[in-house]
Design a protein around this motif. Structure first.
Motif, PDB file in Angstrom:
ATOM      1  N   LYS A  14       0.846  -1.186   0.000  1.00  0.00           N
ATOM      2  CA  LYS A  14       0.000   0.000   0.000  1.00  0.00           C
ATOM      3  C   LYS A  14       0.885   1.241   0.000  1.00  0.00           C
ATOM      4  O   LYS A  14       2.107   1.149  -0.015  1.00  0.00           O
ATOM      5  CB  LYS A  14      -0.895   0.009   1.254  1.00  0.00           C
ATOM      6  N   ASP A  15       0.255   2.410   0.031  1.00  0.00           N
ATOM      7  CA  ASP A  15       1.000   3.652   0.183  1.00  0.00           C
ATOM      8  C   ASP A  15       1.788   3.602   1.493  1.00  0.00           C
ATOM      9  O   ASP A  15       1.305   3.049   2.496  1.00  0.00           O
ATOM     10  CB  ASP A  15       0.056   4.856   0.203  1.00  0.00           C
ATOM     11  N   THR A  16       2.963   4.189   1.500  1.00  0.00           N
ATOM     12  CA  THR A  16       3.827   4.076   2.670  1.00  0.00           C
ATOM     13  C   THR A  16       3.935   5.392   3.437  1.00  0.00           C
ATOM     14  O   THR A  16       4.005   6.469   2.850  1.00  0.00           O
ATOM     15  CB  THR A  16       5.245   3.635   2.263  1.00  0.00           C
ATOM     16  N   VAL A  17       3.947   5.246   4.758  1.00  0.00           N
ATOM     17  CA  VAL A  17       4.235   6.354   5.672  1.00  0.00           C
ATOM     18  C   VAL A  17       5.574   6.013   6.310  1.00  0.00           C
ATOM     19  O   VAL A  17       5.703   5.005   7.002  1.00  0.00           O
ATOM     20  CB  VAL A  17       3.146   6.521   6.742  1.00  0.00           C
ATOM     21  N   VAL A  18       6.587   6.854   6.068  1.00  0.00           N
ATOM     22  CA  VAL A  18       7.971   6.512   6.355  1.00  0.00           C
ATOM     23  C   VAL A  18       8.567   7.414   7.426  1.00  0.00           C
ATOM     24  O   VAL A  18       8.251   8.605   7.500  1.00  0.00           O
ATOM     25  CB  VAL A  18       8.818   6.634   5.062  1.00  0.00           C
ATOM     26  N   THR A  19       9.426   6.834   8.246  1.00  0.00           N
ATOM     27  CA  THR A  19      10.295   7.617   9.122  1.00  0.00           C
ATOM     28  C   THR A  19      11.713   7.072   8.992  1.00  0.00           C
ATOM     29  O   THR A  19      11.899   5.906   8.622  1.00  0.00           O
ATOM     30  CB  THR A  19       9.830   7.615  10.586  1.00  0.00           C
ATOM     31  N   ILE A  20      12.699   7.913   9.275  1.00  0.00           N
ATOM     32  CA  ILE A  20      14.098   7.566   9.053  1.00  0.00           C
ATOM     33  C   ILE A  20      14.918   7.921  10.280  1.00  0.00           C
ATOM     34  O   ILE A  20      14.699   8.965  10.904  1.00  0.00           O
ATOM     35  CB  ILE A  20      14.673   8.349   7.856  1.00  0.00           C
ATOM     36  N   GLY A  21      15.894   7.071  10.616  1.00  0.00           N
ATOM     37  CA  GLY A  21      16.812   7.400  11.702  1.00  0.00           C
ATOM     38  C   GLY A  21      17.578   6.175  12.158  1.00  0.00           C
ATOM     39  O   GLY A  21      17.302   5.047  11.742  1.00  0.00           O
ATOM     40  N   THR A  52      16.192   2.366   8.835  1.00  0.00           N
ATOM     41  CA  THR A  52      17.351   2.574   9.690  1.00  0.00           C
ATOM     42  C   THR A  52      18.577   1.980   8.999  1.00  0.00           C
ATOM     43  O   THR A  52      18.475   1.466   7.886  1.00  0.00           O
ATOM     44  CB  THR A  52      17.128   1.975  11.091  1.00  0.00           C
ATOM     45  N   PHE A  53      19.720   2.056   9.659  1.00  0.00           N
ATOM     46  CA  PHE A  53      20.962   1.688   9.001  1.00  0.00           C
ATOM     47  C   PHE A  53      21.859   0.845   9.914  1.00  0.00           C
ATOM     48  O   PHE A  53      21.839   0.996  11.131  1.00  0.00           O
ATOM     49  CB  PHE A  53      21.740   2.945   8.574  1.00  0.00           C
ATOM     50  N   PHE A  54      22.635  -0.027   9.291  1.00  0.00           N
ATOM     51  CA  PHE A  54      23.690  -0.745  10.003  1.00  0.00           C
ATOM     52  C   PHE A  54      24.810  -1.051   9.011  1.00  0.00           C
ATOM     53  O   PHE A  54      24.531  -1.478   7.897  1.00  0.00           O
ATOM     54  CB  PHE A  54      23.180  -2.048  10.628  1.00  0.00           C
ATOM     55  N   PRO A  55      26.046  -0.794   9.400  1.00  0.00           N
ATOM     56  CA  PRO A  55      26.505  -0.261  10.687  1.00  0.00           C
ATOM     57  C   PRO A  55      25.962   1.149  10.978  1.00  0.00           C
ATOM     58  O   PRO A  55      25.500   1.817  10.066  1.00  0.00           O
ATOM     59  CB  PRO A  55      28.034  -0.217  10.525  1.00  0.00           C
ATOM     60  N   HIS A  56      26.053   1.545  12.242  1.00  0.00           N
ATOM     61  CA  HIS A  56      25.700   2.909  12.609  1.00  0.00           C
ATOM     62  C   HIS A  56      26.568   3.855  11.781  1.00  0.00           C
ATOM     63  O   HIS A  56      27.772   3.606  11.599  1.00  0.00           O
ATOM     64  CB  HIS A  56      25.969   3.122  14.102  1.00  0.00           C
ATOM     65  N   PRO A  57      25.993   4.921  11.232  1.00  0.00           N
ATOM     66  CA  PRO A  57      26.780   5.838  10.393  1.00  0.00           C
ATOM     67  C   PRO A  57      28.102   6.294  11.013  1.00  0.00           C
ATOM     68  O   PRO A  57      29.110   6.424  10.304  1.00  0.00           O
ATOM     69  CB  PRO A  57      25.825   7.013  10.183  1.00  0.00           C
ATOM     70  N   ARG A  58      28.130   6.527  12.313  1.00  0.00           N
ATOM     71  CA  ARG A  58      29.372   6.982  12.938  1.00  0.00           C
ATOM     72  C   ARG A  58      30.460   5.915  12.909  1.00  0.00           C
ATOM     73  O   ARG A  58      31.641   6.234  12.936  1.00  0.00           O
ATOM     74  CB  ARG A  58      29.100   7.426  14.377  1.00  0.00           C
ATOM     75  N   MET A  59      30.066   4.639  12.897  1.00  0.00           N
ATOM     76  CA  MET A  59      31.055   3.572  12.799  1.00  0.00           C
ATOM     77  C   MET A  59      31.792   3.637  11.465  1.00  0.00           C
ATOM     78  O   MET A  59      32.976   3.292  11.372  1.00  0.00           O
ATOM     79  CB  MET A  59      30.372   2.203  12.932  1.00  0.00           C
ATOM     80  N   VAL A  60      31.089   4.060  10.431  1.00  0.00           N
ATOM     81  CA  VAL A  60      31.665   4.130   9.088  1.00  0.00           C
ATOM     82  C   VAL A  60      32.415   5.442   8.880  1.00  0.00           C
ATOM     83  O   VAL A  60      33.527   5.460   8.346  1.00  0.00           O
ATOM     84  CB  VAL A  60      30.551   3.978   8.034  1.00  0.00           C
ATOM     85  N   LEU A  61      31.814   6.536   9.328  1.00  0.00           N
ATOM     86  CA  LEU A  61      32.398   7.853   9.081  1.00  0.00           C
ATOM     87  C   LEU A  61      33.558   8.163  10.015  1.00  0.00           C
ATOM     88  O   LEU A  61      34.468   8.918   9.651  1.00  0.00           O
ATOM     89  CB  LEU A  61      31.315   8.927   9.206  1.00  0.00           C
ATOM     90  N   PHE A  62      33.517   7.587  11.224  1.00  0.00           N
ATOM     91  CA  PHE A  62      34.574   7.834  12.209  1.00  0.00           C
ATOM     92  C   PHE A  62      35.062   6.506  12.776  1.00  0.00           C
ATOM     93  O   PHE A  62      34.839   6.202  13.961  1.00  0.00           O
ATOM     94  CB  PHE A  62      34.058   8.749  13.330  1.00  0.00           C
ATOM     95  N   PRO A  63      35.709   5.694  11.962  1.00  0.00           N
ATOM     96  CA  PRO A  63      36.080   4.330  12.380  1.00  0.00           C
ATOM     97  C   PRO A  63      37.069   4.278  13.538  1.00  0.00           C
ATOM     98  O   PRO A  63      37.141   3.264  14.241  1.00  0.00           O
ATOM     99  CB  PRO A  63      36.696   3.730  11.107  1.00  0.00           C
ATOM    100  N   ASP A  64      37.811   5.333  13.754  1.00  0.00           N
ATOM    101  CA  ASP A  64      38.798   5.334  14.844  1.00  0.00           C
ATOM    102  C   ASP A  64      38.184   5.725  16.186  1.00  0.00           C
ATOM    103  O   ASP A  64      38.834   5.573  17.228  1.00  0.00           O
ATOM    104  CB  ASP A  64      39.949   6.302  14.516  1.00  0.00           C
ATOM    105  N   ALA A  65      36.969   6.228  16.169  1.00  0.00           N
ATOM    106  CA  ALA A  65      36.290   6.617  17.411  1.00  0.00           C
ATOM    107  C   ALA A  65      35.348   5.497  17.823  1.00  0.00           C
ATOM    108  O   ALA A  65      34.493   5.066  17.044  1.00  0.00           O
ATOM    109  CB  ALA A  65      35.519   7.914  17.202  1.00  0.00           C
TER     110      ALA A  65
END
Length: 312
Positions: A14-21, A52-65
């Protein structure tokens, strides 16, 4: 709830109602957004979708943290399933994905991928390369691509803004009751029982040494906690110690739980611990006799806490 591990696998009816995070913790603020998504989906006879996403974005963008998370994937899926979402899409987050501009994200992900008809986002949501996309971008693009957008105001509990960062800070300092109030449930740790030094058994307080399979899972700050323990579908009370065991000159940080009224052999099995309340900080005692006396006192305190919370 249908779970897709890539947007390409997603297929609504059906038509979708979406949220992101990232929805780390699935806390009270997240739940406010999810309830709005479900209500809107019901109003238009559509389907609710959470991206949603996996890995967490910070894991990819800041791998040393080091990025510690409140939920592993199984925990997040279970929490969202209980909230009644129709579709959960867990899309792989990569460097390439992070380079999508806000315009590309809207067209490729929201429109072509998720077929969005309504978009519900939390307060101050940003997306796309360098977080350039905003509520204003979405509002301007909506008429062009045939979707509507709604922003949920910042959610507050007891005048404290609810955020995953705030919850992590509370857990790191041992304030599990504060974290639980913001989460809307008792914080959990699930892991495998492994053999330790068996010192607790010698003291009359045998413990299960729990190892989390996910190195990114946040373990609360060092100290003694009142906990509930789940083993093979049964619930027990217990007291948990997290720390380096300074009385016996320990070096490695461990998570050990003494389960009340329990004597089964559970090495290699999986336990889930729910943190109820912090009891005291970690302390180095003069010797094992003093430690044993403290454990007896701790158990009395923990039993009182669990009895009080069981009545609520």
């Amino acid at each position: 709830m249908q779970v897709s591990h890539n947007i390409s696998d997603f297929s609504p009816n059906k038509d979708t109602v979406v949220t992101i995070g990232t929805f780390d913790g699935v806390h009270l603020g997240h739940r406010r957004v999810i309830e709005q998504v479900k209500a809107t989906a019901a109003k238009i006879d559509g389907e609710s979708v959470l991206l949603t996403f996996f890995p967490h974005p910070r894991m990819v963008l800041f791998p040393d943290a080091q990025q510690l998370l409140l939920n592993n994937q199984d925990e997040k899926i279970a929490l969202l399933r209980n909230l009644g979402i129709d579709h959960l899409v867990i899309h792989p987050f990569t460097r390439e994905f992070s380079m999508l501009s806000s315009a590309e994200f809207i067209e490729k992900i929201l429109v072509k991928g998720l077929r969005t008809k309504r978009l519900v986002i939390g307060y101050d949501h940003h997306f796309g390369k360098d977080r350039e996309g905003s509520f204003d971008n979405l509002k301007k693009s909506g008429p062009q691509f045939g979707f509507e957008v709604e922003e949920i105001p910042a959610h507050e509990t007891d005048h404290i803004k609810v955020s995953s960062t705030r919850i992590r800070e509370a857990l790191n300092s041992g304030k599990v009751d504060v974290a639980n109030n913001l989460l809307g449930y008792d914080y959990r740790l699930t892991g495998t029982v492994v053999k330790g030094q068996q010192l607790g058994r010698k003291l009359g307080y045998p413990t299960a040494n729990i190892i989390s399979p996910e190195p990114y899972k946040l373990i609360p700050g060092n100290g003694v906690y009142a906990v509930n323990v789940y083993s093979a579908g049964r619930k027990f009370g217990g007291m948990m110690n997290i720390g380096v065991r300074p009385t016996v000159n320990g070096l490695d940080r461990t998570s050990e739980v003494n389960i009340f009224d329990f004597n089964a052999d559970i090495y290699g099995e999986t336990l889930t611990v729910e943190f109820v309340k912090w009891v005291r900080g970690e302390k180095k005692f003069a010797g094992l006799d003093e430690l044993k006396s403290q454990l007896a006192a701790d158990k009395i305190v923990v039993e009182d806490i669990l009895n009080e919370t069981a009545d609520k």
